[in-house]
Structures are given as structure tokens and as C-alpha cells.
Design a protein around this motif. Structure first.
Motif, PDB file in Angstrom:
ATOM      1  N   THR A 135      46.851  28.011  44.903  1.00 33.24           N
ATOM      2  CA  THR A 135      45.554  27.486  44.457  1.00 33.24           C
ATOM      3  C   THR A 135      44.472  28.553  44.547  1.00 33.24           C
ATOM      4  O   THR A 135      43.699  28.755  43.608  1.00 33.24           O
ATOM      5  CB  THR A 135      45.150  26.261  45.305  1.00 33.24           C
ATOM      6  OG1 THR A 135      46.114  25.225  45.115  1.00 33.24           O
ATOM      7  CG2 THR A 135      43.778  25.749  44.906  1.00 33.24           C
ATOM      8  N   GLU A 136      44.418  29.245  45.678  1.00 35.48           N
ATOM      9  CA  GLU A 136      43.390  30.269  45.854  1.00 35.48           C
ATOM     10  C   GLU A 136      43.595  31.446  44.903  1.00 35.48           C
ATOM     11  O   GLU A 136      42.635  31.999  44.363  1.00 35.48           O
ATOM     12  CB  GLU A 136      43.388  30.759  47.312  1.00 35.48           C
ATOM     13  CG  GLU A 136      42.851  29.734  48.279  1.00 35.48           C
ATOM     14  CD  GLU A 136      41.484  29.197  47.846  1.00 35.48           C
ATOM     15  OE1 GLU A 136      40.576  30.016  47.555  1.00 35.48           O
ATOM     16  OE2 GLU A 136      41.330  27.962  47.777  1.00 35.48           O
ATOM     17  N   LEU A 137      44.858  31.848  44.690  1.00 36.54           N
ATOM     18  CA  LEU A 137      45.139  32.952  43.773  1.00 36.54           C
ATOM     19  C   LEU A 137      44.701  32.608  42.354  1.00 36.54           C
ATOM     20  O   LEU A 137      44.038  33.408  41.678  1.00 36.54           O
ATOM     21  CB  LEU A 137      46.645  33.265  43.786  1.00 36.54           C
ATOM     22  CG  LEU A 137      47.110  34.328  42.776  1.00 36.54           C
ATOM     23  CD1 LEU A 137      46.527  35.685  43.101  1.00 36.54           C
ATOM     24  CD2 LEU A 137      48.641  34.383  42.748  1.00 36.54           C
ATOM     25  N   VAL A 138      45.061  31.416  41.898  1.00 36.36           N
ATOM     26  CA  VAL A 138      44.717  31.012  40.534  1.00 36.36           C
ATOM     27  C   VAL A 138      43.211  30.826  40.399  1.00 36.36           C
ATOM     28  O   VAL A 138      42.604  31.267  39.420  1.00 36.36           O
ATOM     29  CB  VAL A 138      45.472  29.725  40.155  1.00 36.36           C
ATOM     30  CG1 VAL A 138      44.928  29.144  38.850  1.00 36.36           C
ATOM     31  CG2 VAL A 138      46.970  30.017  40.023  1.00 36.36           C
ATOM     32  N   ARG A 139      42.580  30.186  41.395  1.00 37.38           N
ATOM     33  CA  ARG A 139      41.132  29.988  41.338  1.00 37.38           C
ATOM     34  C   ARG A 139      40.396  31.328  41.239  1.00 37.38           C
ATOM     35  O   ARG A 139      39.494  31.491  40.410  1.00 37.38           O
ATOM     36  CB  ARG A 139      40.646  29.240  42.578  1.00 37.38           C
ATOM     37  CG  ARG A 139      39.141  28.953  42.547  1.00 37.38           C
ATOM     38  CD  ARG A 139      38.589  28.769  43.945  1.00 37.38           C
ATOM     39  NE  ARG A 139      39.007  27.531  44.550  1.00 37.38           N
ATOM     40  CZ  ARG A 139      38.315  26.392  44.465  1.00 37.38           C
ATOM     41  NH1 ARG A 139      37.181  26.353  43.783  1.00 37.38           N
ATOM     42  NH2 ARG A 139      38.749  25.315  45.066  1.00 37.38           N
ATOM     43  N   TYR A 140      40.807  32.281  42.063  1.00 34.29           N
ATOM     44  CA  TYR A 140      40.172  33.600  42.069  1.00 34.29           C
ATOM     45  C   TYR A 140      40.265  34.258  40.691  1.00 34.29           C
ATOM     46  O   TYR A 140      39.269  34.761  40.165  1.00 34.29           O
ATOM     47  CB  TYR A 140      40.825  34.484  43.125  1.00 34.29           C
ATOM     48  CG  TYR A 140      40.399  35.937  43.071  1.00 34.29           C
ATOM     49  CD1 TYR A 140      39.141  36.339  43.559  1.00 34.29           C
ATOM     50  CD2 TYR A 140      41.237  36.911  42.523  1.00 34.29           C
ATOM     51  CE1 TYR A 140      38.743  37.666  43.492  1.00 34.29           C
ATOM     52  CE2 TYR A 140      40.844  38.237  42.461  1.00 34.29           C
ATOM     53  CZ  TYR A 140      39.596  38.613  42.948  1.00 34.29           C
ATOM     54  OH  TYR A 140      39.204  39.929  42.878  1.00 34.29           O
ATOM     55  N   ASN A 141      41.454  34.255  40.106  1.00 35.17           N
ATOM     56  CA  ASN A 141      41.646  34.937  38.826  1.00 35.17           C
ATOM     57  C   ASN A 141      40.950  34.215  37.679  1.00 35.17           C
ATOM     58  O   ASN A 141      40.415  34.871  36.770  1.00 35.17           O
ATOM     59  CB  ASN A 141      43.144  35.078  38.537  1.00 35.17           C
ATOM     60  CG  ASN A 141      43.773  36.224  39.316  1.00 35.17           C
ATOM     61  OD1 ASN A 141      43.690  37.379  38.915  1.00 35.17           O
ATOM     62  ND2 ASN A 141      44.382  35.908  40.445  1.00 35.17           N
ATOM     63  N   LEU A 142      40.927  32.898  37.712  1.00 34.50           N
ATOM     64  CA  LEU A 142      40.245  32.165  36.648  1.00 34.50           C
ATOM     65  C   LEU A 142      38.732  32.324  36.735  1.00 34.50           C
ATOM     66  O   LEU A 142      38.048  32.444  35.708  1.00 34.50           O
ATOM     67  CB  LEU A 142      40.626  30.686  36.699  1.00 34.50           C
ATOM     68  CG  LEU A 142      42.076  30.346  36.358  1.00 34.50           C
ATOM     69  CD1 LEU A 142      42.279  28.829  36.369  1.00 34.50           C
ATOM     70  CD2 LEU A 142      42.484  30.922  35.019  1.00 34.50           C
ATOM     71  N   GLU A 143      38.212  32.305  37.946  1.00 36.61           N
ATOM     72  CA  GLU A 143      36.762  32.485  38.090  1.00 36.61           C
ATOM     73  C   GLU A 143      36.333  33.888  37.677  1.00 36.61           C
ATOM     74  O   GLU A 143      35.227  34.080  37.158  1.00 36.61           O
ATOM     75  CB  GLU A 143      36.342  32.177  39.528  1.00 36.61           C
ATOM     76  CG  GLU A 143      36.415  30.686  39.845  1.00 36.61           C
ATOM     77  CD  GLU A 143      36.012  30.345  41.268  1.00 36.61           C
ATOM     78  OE1 GLU A 143      35.970  31.285  42.117  1.00 36.61           O
ATOM     79  OE2 GLU A 143      35.750  29.153  41.543  1.00 36.61           O
ATOM     80  N   ARG A 144      37.210  34.883  37.870  1.00 37.55           N
ATOM     81  CA  ARG A 144      36.929  36.237  37.378  1.00 37.55           C
ATOM     82  C   ARG A 144      36.808  36.265  35.862  1.00 37.55           C
ATOM     83  O   ARG A 144      36.089  37.080  35.295  1.00 37.55           O
ATOM     84  CB  ARG A 144      38.043  37.202  37.803  1.00 37.55           C
ATOM     85  CG  ARG A 144      37.967  37.654  39.245  1.00 37.55           C
ATOM     86  CD  ARG A 144      39.048  38.676  39.529  1.00 37.55           C
ATOM     87  NE  ARG A 144      38.962  39.837  38.670  1.00 37.55           N
ATOM     88  CZ  ARG A 144      39.882  40.787  38.577  1.00 37.55           C
ATOM     89  NH1 ARG A 144      40.992  40.690  39.297  1.00 37.55           N
ATOM     90  NH2 ARG A 144      39.721  41.807  37.791  1.00 37.55           N
ATOM     91  N   GLU A 145      37.515  35.339  35.200  1.00 41.31           N
ATOM     92  CA  GLU A 145      37.475  35.244  33.736  1.00 41.31           C
ATOM     93  C   GLU A 145      36.382  34.275  33.266  1.00 41.31           C
ATOM     94  O   GLU A 145      36.359  33.880  32.101  1.00 41.31           O
ATOM     95  CB  GLU A 145      38.828  34.788  33.206  1.00 41.31           C
ATOM     96  CG  GLU A 145      39.960  35.771  33.466  1.00 41.31           C
ATOM     97  CD  GLU A 145      39.790  37.075  32.710  1.00 41.31           C
ATOM     98  OE1 GLU A 145      39.377  37.030  31.536  1.00 41.31           O
ATOM     99  OE2 GLU A 145      40.069  38.141  33.302  1.00 41.31           O
ATOM    100  N   ASN A 146      35.505  33.890  34.181  1.00 35.92           N
ATOM    101  CA  ASN A 146      34.339  33.065  33.861  1.00 35.92           C
ATOM    102  C   ASN A 146      34.685  31.606  33.560  1.00 35.92           C
ATOM    103  O   ASN A 146      33.971  30.928  32.826  1.00 35.92           O
ATOM    104  CB  ASN A 146      33.552  33.654  32.690  1.00 35.92           C
ATOM    105  CG  ASN A 146      32.084  33.247  32.720  1.00 35.92           C
ATOM    106  OD1 ASN A 146      31.487  33.102  33.792  1.00 35.92           O
ATOM    107  ND2 ASN A 146      31.496  33.046  31.555  1.00 35.92           N
TER     108      ASN A 146
END
Length: 232
Positions: free
Chosen positions: A15-26
Motif C-alpha cells: 500500500t505504501e509503495l503504490v501510494r508513494y509512486n502514484l502520488e509522485r505522478e500527481n
């Protein structure tokens, strides 16, 4: 405007890995850790897209997908299922339940983001002007042109829409019913065998000069753009 994504997954590290990468993509990301919570959040405030794990506490991803598709408020929300199940029968089951795409674990954040963008392109017209590339095929939606192996491919309107749909979902198996809905629309009556006719036309247009056939027929399931045999 940020696209809102609901991620339903019980594995905290993922969850944290996906959240981090998606938030980086705005992307605007909201997370739920079990099936019942995910279903509640999806129905209370429908997001732009749902990432849904198959195996969840309290309520499975398959059941969530089934209920969301029966609810008029969430019936059209795109769903991408994430799962460790790798059998083709499982993929077909997930897609037949109503998922728009299916990603097997483990996956790279880059692949996930590409799949999300492909699904969102279909529901957000502002993203529809992109050029789609896959193997040696190039489709330009704006100019309505298709190239393969640097040569023009002449397609009718139906074959063009069908190829675009395959290019947005490489490797995914579509049943004839799913292709009818995606290419012709939900409110148009077309016989199932019509899909086979247009598949033959598309193959004939794409496979000139003895080029490999990239459209794979999956017995008792449908058709897929087969990335495993696509040219490098």
C-alpha cells in the motif's frame, strides 16, 4: 485536476509503495485495508479509478467488483484488479466480473502507472489525443492514422476502434461480448459473429508482407493483442 484513485489492499508495505509512486505522478490516492471498508468508500464517494486486490479480509475483490457493477453510482468506475493468481482462467473470471484490467503480482510501479493511464484515457476525453505505440504498430488518434513496420495501414472505422482498444490493453483477453460493448457500445444490437468478421478484417490489414499475427485467438475466451509475440 488530479485523478482520484481508491486503492483497496491489505498488505501495508505494498500500500505504501503504490501510494508513494502514484502520488509522485500527481494522483490523489485514498486507501482501504479490507473489503468492507473499500466497498463503503467506493460507494460513498466514487473515485475516478479503483485498484482492487483479489484476496481481501471480510469481502473478496471479486465480490466487491460484482457489487460495484450492480450499483448505478459505481457501475462505470474503472477497476483494475491486482492479484497473485496467474492462471488465465482466473484472469478471465476477474474480467468477466467487471474489471477493466488485471495485473498480476509482483508488478513494477511503472507498469501499474502505465495501465492506470491507459484505462483513464478511455474515460477522460482530454487524454484521448495520444499516439499509441506497441511493437511495430503506431496509432495516432488525432489524425486517425495507423502505421505498422513504418508503412500505412488502412482501416475502416470499426477496425480502427477495435485496434485502439487492443492497444490500450495489450495482453488482455477480451470476450466477444466485451469487444461488442467497447467497440460498438452498450446500446447497439450486434450479433456476436460480427466481432469475428471485423477481427479477420483487422488481421488482414495488419498482417501484410508476411508480418506476424499479433492478435491471438484464445479458445472459448476471446481475443488478445499478444505482447509475447510482438516485435521488439
Amino acid at each position: 485536476m488530479k485523478a482520484k484513485i481508491l486503492f483497496v489492499e491489505d498488505e501495508a508495505s505494498l500500500t505504501e509503495l503504490v501510494r508513494y509512486n502514484l502520488e509522485r505522478e500527481n494522483f490523489d490516492v485514498t486507501c482501504a485495508a479490507d473489503g468492507e471498508e473499500g466497498l463503503m468508500m467506493a460507494t460513498e464517494v466514487p473515485p475516478d479509478l479503483i485498484l482492487l486486490d483479489w484476496m481481501l479480509p471480510n469481502l473478496s475483490g471479486i465480490e466487491i467488483c460484482r457489487r460495484l457493477r450492480r450499483n448505478t453510482a459505481t457501475a462505470s468506475v474503472p477497476i483494475i484488479m491486482l492479484t497473485a493468481r496467474t492462471e488465465e482462467a482466473d484472469r478471465v473470471r476477474g474480467l468477466d466480473t467487471g474489471a477493466d484490467d488485471y495485473i498480476t503480482k509482483p508488478f513494477s510501479p511503472r507498469e501499474l502507472i502505465a495501465r492506470i493511464n491507459a484505462v483513464l484515457r478511455r474515460v477522460r476525453p482530454g487524454l484521448s489525443g495520444e499516439v499509441l505505440r506497441y511493437g511495430d504498430i503506431v496509432l495516432d488518434s488525432k489524425s486517425h492514422k495507423v502505421m505498422r513496420n513504418d508503412r500505412p495501414v488502412h482501416l475502416g472505422p470499426t477496425e480502427f476502434r477495435m485496434l485502439r482498444h487492443f492497444l490500450e490493453n495489450p495482453g488482455r483477453v477480451f470476450s466477444r461480448e466485451q469487444l461488442l460493448d467497447a467497440v460498438w457500445g452498450h446500446d447497439v444490437y450486434v450479433e456476436l459473429r460480427t466481432v469475428d468478421v471485423h477481427i479477420r478484417r483487422l488481421r488482414k490489414a495488419l498482417n501484410t508482407d508476411d508480418l506476424p499475427d499479433l492478435i491471438r485467438t484464445v479458445r472459448s475466451a476471446g481475443y488478445a493483442l499478444d505482447y509475447e509475440t510482438a516485435p521488439a
